[in-house]
Motif scaffolding. Structure first.
Motif, PDB file in Angstrom:
ATOM      1  N   ASP A   5     107.305 -19.474 100.069  1.00  0.00           N
ATOM      2  CA  ASP A   5     108.074 -20.365  99.208  1.00  0.00           C
ATOM      3  C   ASP A   5     109.037 -21.161 100.080  1.00  0.00           C
ATOM      4  O   ASP A   5     109.639 -20.620 101.010  1.00  0.00           O
ATOM      5  N   ALA A   6     109.200 -22.423  99.780  1.00  0.00           N
ATOM      6  CA  ALA A   6     110.044 -23.280 100.604  1.00  0.00           C
ATOM      7  C   ALA A   6     111.486 -22.808 100.639  1.00  0.00           C
ATOM      8  O   ALA A   6     112.163 -22.900 101.670  1.00  0.00           O
ATOM      9  N   SER A   7     111.986 -22.296  99.519  1.00  0.00           N
ATOM     10  CA  SER A   7     113.380 -21.853  99.490  1.00  0.00           C
ATOM     11  C   SER A   7     113.596 -20.647 100.388  1.00  0.00           C
ATOM     12  O   SER A   7     114.680 -20.473 100.958  1.00  0.00           O
ATOM     13  N   VAL A   8     112.572 -19.815 100.543  1.00  0.00           N
ATOM     14  CA  VAL A   8     112.672 -18.657 101.429  1.00  0.00           C
ATOM     15  C   VAL A   8     112.614 -19.110 102.883  1.00  0.00           C
ATOM     16  O   VAL A   8     113.423 -18.690 103.720  1.00  0.00           O
ATOM     17  N   ALA A   9     111.670 -19.966 103.191  1.00  0.00           N
ATOM     18  CA  ALA A   9     111.537 -20.459 104.562  1.00  0.00           C
ATOM     19  C   ALA A   9     112.809 -21.146 105.031  1.00  0.00           C
ATOM     20  O   ALA A   9     113.194 -21.053 106.202  1.00  0.00           O
ATOM     21  N   ALA A  10     113.507 -21.805 104.105  1.00  0.00           N
ATOM     22  CA  ALA A  10     114.693 -22.564 104.464  1.00  0.00           C
ATOM     23  C   ALA A  10     115.843 -21.689 104.943  1.00  0.00           C
ATOM     24  O   ALA A  10     116.713 -22.152 105.686  1.00  0.00           O
ATOM     25  N   VAL A  11     115.852 -20.436 104.532  1.00  0.00           N
ATOM     26  CA  VAL A  11     116.974 -19.568 104.913  1.00  0.00           C
ATOM     27  C   VAL A  11     116.627 -18.600 106.039  1.00  0.00           C
ATOM     28  O   VAL A  11     117.485 -17.846 106.495  1.00  0.00           O
ATOM     29  N   MET A  12     115.401 -18.634 106.499  1.00  0.00           N
ATOM     30  CA  MET A  12     115.016 -17.673 107.523  1.00  0.00           C
ATOM     31  C   MET A  12     115.772 -17.874 108.833  1.00  0.00           C
ATOM     32  O   MET A  12     116.013 -16.930 109.575  1.00  0.00           O
ATOM     33  N   GLY A  13     116.182 -19.097 109.116  1.00  0.00           N
ATOM     34  CA  GLY A  13     116.969 -19.334 110.316  1.00  0.00           C
ATOM     35  C   GLY A  13     118.267 -18.557 110.289  1.00  0.00           C
ATOM     36  O   GLY A  13     118.704 -18.000 111.310  1.00  0.00           O
ATOM     37  N   SER A  14     118.888 -18.480 109.113  1.00  0.00           N
ATOM     38  CA  SER A  14     120.119 -17.717 108.967  1.00  0.00           C
ATOM     39  C   SER A  14     119.859 -16.233 109.169  1.00  0.00           C
ATOM     40  O   SER A  14     120.671 -15.526 109.778  1.00  0.00           O
ATOM     41  N   ALA A  15     118.730 -15.767 108.663  1.00  0.00           N
ATOM     42  CA  ALA A  15     118.393 -14.356 108.815  1.00  0.00           C
ATOM     43  C   ALA A  15     118.163 -14.002 110.282  1.00  0.00           C
ATOM     44  O   ALA A  15     118.632 -12.968 110.764  1.00  0.00           O
ATOM     45  N   VAL A  16     117.448 -14.862 110.986  1.00  0.00           N
ATOM     46  CA  VAL A  16     117.169 -14.621 112.402  1.00  0.00           C
ATOM     47  C   VAL A  16     118.466 -14.626 113.211  1.00  0.00           C
ATOM     48  O   VAL A  16     118.678 -13.801 114.100  1.00  0.00           O
ATOM     49  N   ALA A  17     119.363 -15.549 112.893  1.00  0.00           N
ATOM     50  CA  ALA A  17     120.636 -15.619 113.600  1.00  0.00           C
ATOM     51  C   ALA A  17     121.475 -14.381 113.333  1.00  0.00           C
ATOM     52  O   ALA A  17     122.150 -13.862 114.234  1.00  0.00           O
TER      53      ALA A  17
END
Length: 210
Positions: free
Chosen positions: A15-27
């Motif tokens: 889902d696009a909304s999930v992909a959009a926040v993955m950068g925050s999760a990785v950081a």
């Protein structure tokens, strides 16, 4: 085998909304020292099942009733994984993250703190198997300091909820360098703060510089 430092996402919603926040999760994940991540992401025996820490990431409706449905799952709760692909099952309440929660600063780190509480003694062989009292919360100084400071923790803090959240929030504060909230979690008691910080450093010497 460890995850070699990568964010251990077991399942993620397409889902696009999930992909959009993955950068925050990785950081968020990258804040945790590499040595700690590698140690705590080993396979271990949890309630008789070989398991490994990992995140399942998706919107709340995805994992409560959609394609990512997980029996017994609740928003912002979590999971460990079995090494058998057809037998991945909920074995402990850890680290299921809604996409709406990841960017709020520290969720990935906070949930990892729950994993440390639950699994550290077994992973290190202090307990040969997971017992009802294996978690750090059943042992001093965690148990004793909680009893002392809990009546004085501001009720508005999430860490005031119970000892599980208190430990996870301590961990988040240390990783994030949040000395103000850490002291509040100790009810303003500087001796308790110093005791718990020393214990975290004893458990994980790489935290000495945090």
């Amino acid at each position: 085998m460890p995850y070699a430092g990568a964010l251990p996402v077991q399942f993620i919603e397409n889902d696009a909304s999930v992909a959009a926040v993955m950068g925050s999760a990785v950081a968020d994940w990258a804040r945790i020292p590499q040595a700690i991540r590698d140690e705590m992401c080993q396979w271990w025996v949890n309630a008789g099942t070989l398991t490994r820490f990992g995140y399942r990431v998706g919107r709340s409706d995805w994992y409560t009733q959609g394609e990512g449905y997980w029996p017994g799952a609740e928003p912002n709760r979590g999971m460990y994984e079995s090494p058998i692909p057809t037998d991945v099952r909920m074995t402990s309440g850890r680290v299921l993250l809604a996409s709406t929660r990841i960017p709020d600063g520290g969720s990935v780190v906070h949930e990892f703190g729950h994993h440390i509480d639950q699994a550290l003694r077994v992973i290190r062989g202090i307990d040969s198997v997971q017992l009802p009292n294996s978690a750090l919360r059943f042992h001093a100084p965690f148990s004793t300091v909680w009893q002392t400071v809990s009546p004085n923790i501001p009720a508005a803090l999430y860490g005031a909820t119970n000892i599980l959240e208190w430990i996870a929030e301590q961990w988040r504060c240390i990783i994030y360098g949040d000395s103000v909230t850490l002291l509040q979690l100790m009810g303003g008691d500087t001796t308790a703060r110093d005791t718990m910080r020393a214990e975290w450093v004893r458990l994980f010497p790489s935290l000495a510089s945090f």
